[in-house]
Design a protein around this motif. Structure first.
Motif, PDB file in Angstrom:
ATOM      1  N   HIS A   1      -0.658 -11.023   2.003  1.00 13.97           N
ATOM      2  CA  HIS A   1      -0.936  -9.682   1.484  1.00 13.97           C
ATOM      3  C   HIS A   1      -1.626  -9.672   0.126  1.00 13.97           C
ATOM      4  O   HIS A   1      -1.875  -8.593  -0.420  1.00 13.97           O
ATOM      5  N   HIS A   2      -1.967 -10.845  -0.405  1.00 15.06           N
ATOM      6  CA  HIS A   2      -2.562 -10.818  -1.745  1.00 15.06           C
ATOM      7  C   HIS A   2      -3.866 -10.013  -1.818  1.00 15.06           C
ATOM      8  O   HIS A   2      -4.118  -9.374  -2.848  1.00 15.06           O
ATOM      9  N   PRO A   3      -4.703  -9.977  -0.729  1.00  9.72           N
ATOM     10  CA  PRO A   3      -5.925  -9.184  -0.854  1.00  9.72           C
ATOM     11  C   PRO A   3      -5.640  -7.695  -1.111  1.00  9.72           C
ATOM     12  O   PRO A   3      -6.400  -7.021  -1.811  1.00  9.72           O
ATOM     13  N   VAL A   4      -4.546  -7.210  -0.538  1.00 10.84           N
ATOM     14  CA  VAL A   4      -4.188  -5.798  -0.746  1.00 10.84           C
ATOM     15  C   VAL A   4      -3.891  -5.548  -2.230  1.00 10.84           C
ATOM     16  O   VAL A   4      -4.352  -4.561  -2.818  1.00 10.84           O
ATOM     17  N   PHE A   5      -3.156  -6.471  -2.848  1.00 11.34           N
ATOM     18  CA  PHE A   5      -2.775  -6.288  -4.255  1.00 11.34           C
ATOM     19  C   PHE A   5      -3.947  -6.593  -5.192  1.00 11.34           C
ATOM     20  O   PHE A   5      -4.063  -5.994  -6.273  1.00 11.34           O
ATOM     21  N   GLN A   6      -4.813  -7.505  -4.796  1.00 11.66           N
ATOM     22  CA  GLN A   6      -6.002  -7.788  -5.616  1.00 11.66           C
ATOM     23  C   GLN A   6      -6.899  -6.550  -5.725  1.00 11.66           C
ATOM     24  O   GLN A   6      -7.579  -6.363  -6.735  1.00 11.66           O
TER      25      GLN A   6
ATOM     26  N   LEU B   1     -15.022   0.690  -8.120  1.00 12.68           N
ATOM     27  CA  LEU B   1     -15.846   1.182  -7.015  1.00 12.68           C
ATOM     28  C   LEU B   1     -15.616   2.664  -6.765  1.00 12.68           C
ATOM     29  O   LEU B   1     -16.122   3.224  -5.802  1.00 12.68           O
ATOM     30  N   GLY B   2     -14.802   3.275  -7.627  1.00 11.42           N
ATOM     31  CA  GLY B   2     -14.508   4.698  -7.460  1.00 11.42           C
ATOM     32  C   GLY B   2     -13.531   4.967  -6.327  1.00 11.42           C
ATOM     33  O   GLY B   2     -13.437   6.078  -5.818  1.00 11.42           O
ATOM     34  N   GLN B   3     -12.803   3.924  -5.917  1.00 12.52           N
ATOM     35  CA  GLN B   3     -11.842   4.099  -4.829  1.00 12.52           C
ATOM     36  C   GLN B   3     -10.420   4.153  -5.382  1.00 12.52           C
ATOM     37  O   GLN B   3     -10.132   3.568  -6.431  1.00 12.52           O
ATOM     38  N   VAL B   4      -9.561   4.842  -4.650  1.00 10.41           N
ATOM     39  CA  VAL B   4      -8.159   4.949  -5.064  1.00 10.41           C
ATOM     40  C   VAL B   4      -7.373   3.837  -4.402  1.00 10.41           C
ATOM     41  O   VAL B   4      -7.447   3.644  -3.184  1.00 10.41           O
ATOM     42  N   TRP B   5      -6.629   3.107  -5.214  1.00  8.55           N
ATOM     43  CA  TRP B   5      -5.794   2.025  -4.667  1.00  8.55           C
ATOM     44  C   TRP B   5      -4.453   2.617  -4.247  1.00  8.55           C
ATOM     45  O   TRP B   5      -3.652   3.003  -5.105  1.00  8.55           O
ATOM     46  N   ALA B   6      -4.238   2.726  -2.979  1.00  8.88           N
ATOM     47  CA  ALA B   6      -2.998   3.347  -2.487  1.00  8.88           C
ATOM     48  C   ALA B   6      -2.547   2.656  -1.200  1.00  8.88           C
ATOM     49  O   ALA B   6      -2.697   3.197  -0.105  1.00  8.88           O
ATOM     50  N   PRO B   7      -2.011   1.438  -1.332  1.00  7.91           N
ATOM     51  CA  PRO B   7      -1.540   0.725  -0.136  1.00  7.91           C
ATOM     52  C   PRO B   7      -0.386   1.463   0.539  1.00  7.91           C
ATOM     53  O   PRO B   7       0.308   2.260  -0.109  1.00  7.91           O
ATOM     54  N   PRO B   8      -0.166   1.201   1.809  1.00 11.29           N
ATOM     55  CA  PRO B   8       0.947   1.841   2.523  1.00 11.29           C
ATOM     56  C   PRO B   8       2.284   1.515   1.869  1.00 11.29           C
ATOM     57  O   PRO B   8       2.466   0.423   1.319  1.00 11.29           O
ATOM     58  N   ALA B   9       3.214   2.454   1.961  1.00 14.53           N
ATOM     59  CA  ALA B   9       4.552   2.254   1.380  1.00 14.53           C
ATOM     60  C   ALA B   9       5.218   1.018   1.962  1.00 14.53           C
ATOM     61  O   ALA B   9       5.959   0.311   1.271  1.00 14.53           O
ATOM     62  N   ALA B  10       4.964   0.753   3.231  1.00 13.37           N
ATOM     63  CA  ALA B  10       5.607  -0.405   3.874  1.00 13.37           C
ATOM     64  C   ALA B  10       5.248  -1.698   3.144  1.00 13.37           C
ATOM     65  O   ALA B  10       6.038  -2.649   3.131  1.00 13.37           O
ATOM     66  N   ILE B  11       4.074  -1.741   2.527  1.00 12.63           N
ATOM     67  CA  ILE B  11       3.671  -2.932   1.773  1.00 12.63           C
ATOM     68  C   ILE B  11       4.195  -2.856   0.347  1.00 12.63           C
ATOM     69  O   ILE B  11       4.813  -3.800  -0.161  1.00 12.63           O
ATOM     70  N   LEU B  12       3.986  -1.724  -0.310  1.00 10.46           N
ATOM     71  CA  LEU B  12       4.410  -1.588  -1.723  1.00 10.46           C
ATOM     72  C   LEU B  12       5.918  -1.700  -1.891  1.00 10.46           C
ATOM     73  O   LEU B  12       6.405  -2.134  -2.937  1.00 10.46           O
ATOM     74  N   GLU B  13       6.666  -1.286  -0.856  1.00 13.72           N
ATOM     75  CA  GLU B  13       8.132  -1.299  -0.978  1.00 13.72           C
ATOM     76  C   GLU B  13       8.756  -2.516  -0.298  1.00 13.72           C
ATOM     77  O   GLU B  13       9.981  -2.621  -0.204  1.00 13.72           O
TER      78      GLU B  13
END
Ligand SMILES: [Fe+2]
Ligand SMILES: [Fe+2]
Length: 198
Positions: free
Chosen positions: A124-129, A137-149
């Protein structure tokens, strides 16, 4: 015992009729097993070759090899154990084949040699990177809760923050690939997490 043997024999006959592996001779099956063992034995050499090839590919301002070496050196300097250091060295190994989900490839290669936490971190490191470049890039970093939690989310954040994200330095002195070769060989010679049935 007799009925068990008869059942096995029946199953083998069924498989032969179905035309699957049952059609193969014992010698052929053993040949495949031997081939897989050789592939496993040569894994370190192939990974070293892949890392050397990464010297020719760029990632931002450094080569992919330099990035891998800096990541592994930072983890080692922080006191990480051998298996984690190897994971750090190989964390981007899938970049040339699956750029968008390269964590999956590295994690799959590492799975027999690291604990579940390190496997999850690499996967999962690419998600956190992405938190470090999405805003650019003007994008919002908002991974799914299942990953963040997830229970290993903090470990993955730590990997990115301390080792992966800073590993694009033009001044940091990383250890060489030759330096890491013995630890790579040591770890890959001793799988600890082989899936059942393998
Ligand atoms: Fe990566
Ligand atoms: Fe990386």
């Amino acid at each position: 015992m007799t009925s068990l043997t008869r059942t096995e024999s029946d199953r083998r006959e069924e498989m032969m009729n179905e035309g699957h592996l049952g059609k193969a001779s014992v010698a052929e099956i053993q040949g495949v097993v031997r081939f897989e063992e050789e592939v496993f034995d040569n894994l370190t050499n192939r990974l070293l070759r892949e890392l050397r090839g990464a010297a020719q590919r760029r990632t931002l301002n450094v080569s992919q090899l330099e990035h891998a070496l800096q990541t592994a050196t930072r983890a080692m300097n922080a006191g990480a154990d051998d298996r984690y250091v190897v994971a750090a060295l190989l964390h981007d190994i899938g970049d040339s084949l699956a750029p968008t989900n390269h964590g999956d490839i590295a994690a799959a290669i590492l799975r027999p040699f690291v604990d579940d936490r390190t496997w999850w971190v690499v996967k999962h490191h690419p998600v956190f990177q992405a938190q470090y470049y999405y805003p650019l890039l003007g994008q919002v970093w908002a991974p799914p809760a299942a990953i963040l939690e997830h229970e290993f989310a903090a470990d993955t954040q730590e990997f990115c923050e301390r080792y992966d994200e800073p590993a694009f330095s033009e001044t940091f002195t990383a250890k060489s690939l030759e330096y890491f070769e013995p630890v790579l060989r040591r770890v890959l010679a001793h799988p600890i997490n082989v899936p059942p049935g393998m």
